[in-house]
Design a protein around this motif. Structure first.
Motif, PDB file in Angstrom:
ATOM      1  N   TYR A 241       6.156   3.436  -3.274  1.00 32.61           N
ATOM      2  CA  TYR A 241       6.213   4.636  -4.104  1.00 32.61           C
ATOM      3  C   TYR A 241       5.594   4.390  -5.484  1.00 32.61           C
TER       4      TYR A 241
ATOM      5  N   LYS B  69       6.648  11.543  -6.865  1.00 32.76           N
ATOM      6  CA  LYS B  69       7.285  10.273  -6.499  1.00 32.76           C
ATOM      7  C   LYS B  69       8.159   9.690  -7.596  1.00 32.76           C
TER       8      LYS B  69
ATOM      9  N   GLU C 260       0.808  -1.226   0.000  1.00 32.73           N
ATOM     10  CA  GLU C 260       0.000   0.000   0.000  1.00 32.73           C
ATOM     11  C   GLU C 260       0.835   1.267   0.000  1.00 32.73           C
ATOM     12  N   ASP C 261       1.966   1.257   0.695  1.00 31.74           N
ATOM     13  CA  ASP C 261       2.769   2.473   0.818  1.00 31.74           C
ATOM     14  C   ASP C 261       3.946   2.536  -0.158  1.00 31.74           C
TER      15      ASP C 261
ATOM     16  N   ASP D  14       2.888   9.573  -8.674  1.00 29.88           N
ATOM     17  CA  ASP D  14       2.562  10.863  -9.270  1.00 29.88           C
ATOM     18  C   ASP D  14       3.880  11.605  -9.491  1.00 29.88           C
TER      19      ASP D  14
ATOM     20  N   LEU E 146       3.171   2.353  -6.375  1.00 33.02           N
ATOM     21  CA  LEU E 146       1.758   1.995  -6.416  1.00 33.02           C
ATOM     22  C   LEU E 146       0.875   3.167  -6.808  1.00 33.02           C
ATOM     23  N   ASP E 147       1.052   4.268  -6.177  1.00 36.53           N
ATOM     24  CA  ASP E 147       0.250   5.460  -6.447  1.00 36.53           C
ATOM     25  C   ASP E 147       1.170   6.568  -6.945  1.00 36.53           C
TER      26      ASP E 147
END
Length: 66
Positions: free
Chosen positions: A33, A41, A30-31, A38, A35-36
Motif C-alpha cells: 500500500y 490508500k 510491488e503491491d 495515493d 509503495l504507490d
C-alpha cells in the motif's frame, strides 16, 4: 530485508511508546500500500503499516515466503 532488521529503528510516540512499523516499509513489495500511495490508500497505510501490519494480507503472504 528480514522483518527483524528494522526493530532497533522503530520511532517513538509522544508518550515514549514504540510504534510498531511494518518491517517491510524500508523495501516495500510491488503491491504494498505504501509503495504507490495515493489518497485512496492513505487509511490503509496508516492502519496496516503502523501498528497493525500483522493483520495485513500483503505482510502475511510475504512473511510466509521468506
Amino acid at each position: 530485508m528480514h522483518p527483524n532488521d528494522s526493530a532497533a529503528r522503530q520511532p517513538r510516540t509522544k508518550k515514549g511508546k514504540k510504534k510498531k512499523l511494518c518491517p517491510f516499509l524500508s523495501s516495500p513489495f510491488e503491491d504494498c500500500y505504501a509503495l504507490d500511495m495515493d489518497s485512496t490508500k492513505i487509511a490503509m497505510v496508516v492502519h496496516y503499516c503502523q501498528n497493525h501490519f500483522e493483520e495485513c494480507d500483503i505482510y502475511k503472504r510475504m512473511s510466509q515466503q521468506k
